[in-house]
Design a protein around this motif. Structure first.
Motif, PDB file in Angstrom:
ATOM      1  N   LEU A 117       4.510  28.267 -16.716  1.00  0.00           N
ATOM      2  CA  LEU A 117       5.164  27.208 -15.944  1.00  0.00           C
ATOM      3  C   LEU A 117       4.173  26.511 -15.024  1.00  0.00           C
ATOM      4  N   ALA A 118       3.309  27.291 -14.374  1.00  0.00           N
ATOM      5  CA  ALA A 118       2.329  26.698 -13.463  1.00  0.00           C
ATOM      6  C   ALA A 118       1.356  25.789 -14.221  1.00  0.00           C
ATOM      7  N   ILE A 119       0.896  26.239 -15.390  1.00  0.00           N
ATOM      8  CA  ILE A 119      -0.032  25.425 -16.177  1.00  0.00           C
ATOM      9  C   ILE A 119       0.656  24.163 -16.681  1.00  0.00           C
ATOM     10  N   ALA A 120       1.900  24.300 -17.152  1.00  0.00           N
ATOM     11  CA  ALA A 120       2.636  23.130 -17.637  1.00  0.00           C
ATOM     12  C   ALA A 120       2.861  22.113 -16.518  1.00  0.00           C
ATOM     13  N   LEU A 121       3.233  22.601 -15.327  1.00  0.00           N
ATOM     14  CA  LEU A 121       3.435  21.687 -14.206  1.00  0.00           C
ATOM     15  C   LEU A 121       2.137  20.996 -13.823  1.00  0.00           C
ATOM     16  N   LEU A 122       1.037  21.731 -13.819  1.00  0.00           N
ATOM     17  CA  LEU A 122      -0.259  21.126 -13.499  1.00  0.00           C
ATOM     18  C   LEU A 122      -0.642  20.068 -14.533  1.00  0.00           C
ATOM     19  N   ALA A 123      -0.366  20.361 -15.817  1.00  0.00           N
ATOM     20  CA  ALA A 123      -0.667  19.383 -16.873  1.00  0.00           C
ATOM     21  C   ALA A 123       0.173  18.123 -16.708  1.00  0.00           C
ATOM     22  N   VAL A 124       1.449  18.277 -16.332  1.00  0.00           N
ATOM     23  CA  VAL A 124       2.311  17.116 -16.126  1.00  0.00           C
ATOM     24  C   VAL A 124       1.831  16.295 -14.927  1.00  0.00           C
ATOM     25  N   ILE A 125       1.427  16.984 -13.866  1.00  0.00           N
ATOM     26  CA  ILE A 125       0.958  16.276 -12.664  1.00  0.00           C
ATOM     27  C   ILE A 125      -0.319  15.498 -12.953  1.00  0.00           C
ATOM     28  N   LEU A 126      -1.202  16.076 -13.768  1.00  0.00           N
ATOM     29  CA  LEU A 126      -2.479  15.428 -14.060  1.00  0.00           C
ATOM     30  C   LEU A 126      -2.386  14.369 -15.145  1.00  0.00           C
ATOM     31  N   GLN A 127      -1.275  14.329 -15.876  1.00  0.00           N
ATOM     32  CA  GLN A 127      -1.163  13.394 -16.990  1.00  0.00           C
ATOM     33  C   GLN A 127      -1.342  11.927 -16.584  1.00  0.00           C
ATOM     34  N   PRO A 128      -0.773  11.473 -15.445  1.00  0.00           N
ATOM     35  CA  PRO A 128      -0.980  10.068 -15.067  1.00  0.00           C
ATOM     36  C   PRO A 128      -2.428   9.737 -14.702  1.00  0.00           C
ATOM     37  N   LEU A 129      -3.266  10.755 -14.523  1.00  0.00           N
ATOM     38  CA  LEU A 129      -4.662  10.504 -14.162  1.00  0.00           C
ATOM     39  C   LEU A 129      -5.553  10.281 -15.377  1.00  0.00           C
ATOM     40  N   GLN A 130      -4.946  10.193 -16.581  1.00  0.00           N
ATOM     41  CA  GLN A 130      -5.752  10.027 -17.788  1.00  0.00           C
ATOM     42  C   GLN A 130      -6.570   8.738 -17.746  1.00  0.00           C
ATOM     43  N   CYS A 131      -5.974   7.667 -17.267  1.00  0.00           N
ATOM     44  CA  CYS A 131      -6.707   6.396 -17.189  1.00  0.00           C
ATOM     45  C   CYS A 131      -7.887   6.502 -16.228  1.00  0.00           C
ATOM     46  N   ALA A 132      -7.670   7.199 -15.094  1.00  0.00           N
ATOM     47  CA  ALA A 132      -8.769   7.378 -14.144  1.00  0.00           C
ATOM     48  C   ALA A 132      -9.881   8.230 -14.747  1.00  0.00           C
ATOM     49  N   MET A 133      -9.512   9.281 -15.500  1.00  0.00           N
ATOM     50  CA  MET A 133     -10.521  10.105 -16.159  1.00  0.00           C
ATOM     51  C   MET A 133     -11.285   9.307 -17.199  1.00  0.00           C
ATOM     52  N   MET A 134     -10.577   8.448 -17.932  1.00  0.00           N
ATOM     53  CA  MET A 134     -11.239   7.615 -18.924  1.00  0.00           C
ATOM     54  C   MET A 134     -12.200   6.637 -18.249  1.00  0.00           C
ATOM     55  N   SER A 135     -11.782   6.054 -17.138  1.00  0.00           N
ATOM     56  CA  SER A 135     -12.665   5.135 -16.415  1.00  0.00           C
ATOM     57  C   SER A 135     -13.908   5.851 -15.907  1.00  0.00           C
ATOM     58  N   ALA A 136     -13.734   7.074 -15.420  1.00  0.00           N
ATOM     59  CA  ALA A 136     -14.884   7.839 -14.960  1.00  0.00           C
ATOM     60  C   ALA A 136     -15.819   8.172 -16.115  1.00  0.00           C
ATOM     61  N   ALA A 137     -15.253   8.538 -17.266  1.00  0.00           N
ATOM     62  CA  ALA A 137     -16.087   8.844 -18.432  1.00  0.00           C
ATOM     63  C   ALA A 137     -16.819   7.618 -18.951  1.00  0.00           C
ATOM     64  N   GLN A 138     -16.201   6.441 -18.791  1.00  0.00           N
ATOM     65  CA  GLN A 138     -16.847   5.199 -19.201  1.00  0.00           C
ATOM     66  C   GLN A 138     -17.902   4.738 -18.204  1.00  0.00           C
ATOM     67  N   GLY A 139     -17.857   5.280 -16.991  1.00  0.00           N
ATOM     68  CA  GLY A 139     -18.812   4.864 -15.971  1.00  0.00           C
ATOM     69  C   GLY A 139     -18.406   3.628 -15.215  1.00  0.00           C
ATOM     70  N   SER A 140     -17.175   3.144 -15.430  1.00  0.00           N
ATOM     71  CA  SER A 140     -16.727   1.933 -14.752  1.00  0.00           C
ATOM     72  C   SER A 140     -16.120   2.208 -13.377  1.00  0.00           C
ATOM     73  N   TRP A 141     -15.727   3.465 -13.132  1.00  0.00           N
ATOM     74  CA  TRP A 141     -15.156   3.833 -11.840  1.00  0.00           C
ATOM     75  C   TRP A 141     -15.212   5.356 -11.699  1.00  0.00           C
ATOM     76  N   PRO A 142     -15.477   5.871 -10.503  1.00  0.00           N
ATOM     77  CA  PRO A 142     -15.885   5.161  -9.288  1.00  0.00           C
ATOM     78  C   PRO A 142     -17.380   4.886  -9.304  1.00  0.00           C
ATOM     79  N   PRO A 143     -17.887   3.964  -8.460  1.00  0.00           N
ATOM     80  CA  PRO A 143     -19.341   3.742  -8.413  1.00  0.00           C
ATOM     81  C   PRO A 143     -20.055   4.970  -7.872  1.00  0.00           C
ATOM     82  N   TRP A 144     -21.190   5.282  -8.445  1.00  0.00           N
ATOM     83  CA  TRP A 144     -21.958   6.448  -8.001  1.00  0.00           C
ATOM     84  C   TRP A 144     -23.423   6.049  -7.883  1.00  0.00           C
ATOM     85  N   PRO A 145     -24.217   6.800  -7.109  1.00  0.00           N
ATOM     86  CA  PRO A 145     -25.586   6.377  -6.805  1.00  0.00           C
ATOM     87  C   PRO A 145     -26.474   6.169  -8.030  1.00  0.00           C
TER      88      PRO A 145
END
Length: 331
Positions: free
Chosen positions: A75-103
């Protein structure tokens, strides 16, 4: 009850395959690795005499979990997966290097530009009449890699390999027909045939799952480093999730290449279906098709009204293909 039942529970419970592959499985892998470290004795402190990491203790703990404990972990893992699901776009942006800016972004951009220029040089045929078949094939392969892995304009260049593959897809897919891939794709996706949609969805799920695994394992590596910071040589265990993260990112680049291919094929085969769904008669001339598609893309992208001279088709324009169960209409 065995701990491996936690990994099967979401699929047995009827959750979607995309949720299991993209959200649950990476979260489960990260949580299991950290749980094993904790059951084995992490964090360990140098001041505790006789303390060391014991994986036999972790195995004993896992083997004696009760049904209620396994259900609680699931249950804890499933809830964590559901909570993190909306962050997929942010993770994709980070993997693409488009966000966030880094040194290191500027240095990474220079490196990607160097890779692109090296491929462009390899794609040029040597001067002279004595060209061999091997030289022509090498130049052709380099040109293909250049088109697939890098966008043409400099301003679209991204600081990561994954970002450049996706930028190249967005820049080139549909361009030959006057279509802007970013604005046209949400309209094209619903009119895809069942086979094309299934292939697009499968490759997109593979891409998203690889990116999520890379992100989850990166976070796991950092957490493992914190847990094992005072455990002597056991701190090297943090290299395991780090290595998995690197492999998952490379897999994501390959998945992006495969996904880009299916998007190009979708534009090639189904652009006429898009015009039919828009109640337009598909033109028979290439220049007329480009002009008509550019008018629609100007409307979608900038809100420029369609020319008043455009005529709608009189036939039935309903989509005969039906709709997808879980459409993913973003590039």
């Amino acid at each position: 009850m065995k701990l491996d039942a936690v990994a099967r529970q979401p699929a047995d419970a009827g959750s979607g395959g995309r949720f299991y592959l993209v959200s649950y499985l990476p979260t489960y892998a990260a949580a299991l690795f950290l749980l094993v470290l904790a059951w084995a004795g992490a964090p360990g402190w140098a001041g505790r005499p006789g303390h060391r990491i014991r994986f036999t203790a972790a195995w004993a703990t896992a083997a004696h979990l009760s049904l209620g404990e396994v259900a609680l972990i699931a249950l804890a893992i499933a809830l964590l997966a559901v909570i993190l699901q909306p962050l997929q776009c942010a993770m994709m942006s980070a993997a693409q290097g488009s966000w966030p800016p880094w040194p290191g972004t500027r240095w990474a951009l220079r490196w990607q530009k160097h890779r692109r220029n090296r491929l462009a040089a390899a794609a040029r045929l040597p001067q002279g009449p004595d060209l061999t078949d091997a030289e022509i094939q090498r130049a052709g392969a380099a040109g293909q890699q250049l088109r697939c892995r890098f966008p043409r304009p400099d301003h679209l260049l991204q600081p990561t390999a994954l970002g450049n593959v996706l930028a190249a897809m967005q820049d080139s897919a549909g361009r030959a027909y006057g279509l802007d891939a970013v604005t046209a794709w949400p309209r094209l996706y619903p009119v895809l045939g069942e086979q094309a949609r299934s292939l697009v969805d499968d490759r997109r799920d593979t891409l998203d799952g690889s990116v999520r695994m890379a992100a989850a394992m990166t976070v796991t590596a950092i957490a493992s480093l914190v847990l094992l910071a005072c455990s002597g040589w056991w701190v090297l265990l943090a290299l395991i999730p780090l290595a998995i993260a690197v492999l998952a990112y490379n897999a994501a680049v390959q998945a992006a290449l495969a996904y880009a291919e299916t998007v190009h094929v979708a534009f090639d085969l189904h652009r006429a279906g898009l015009l039919t769904a828009l109640r337009m008669e598909p033109p028979r001339r290439q220049d007329a098709e480009r002009a008509l598609n550019e008018h629609w893309c100007d409307l979608w992208r900038q809100g420029i009204p369609l020319p008043a001279t455009l005529e709608y088709a009189t036939g039935n324009s309903e989509n005969p293909q039906g709709k997808a169960n879980e459409p993913d209409n973003t590039l």
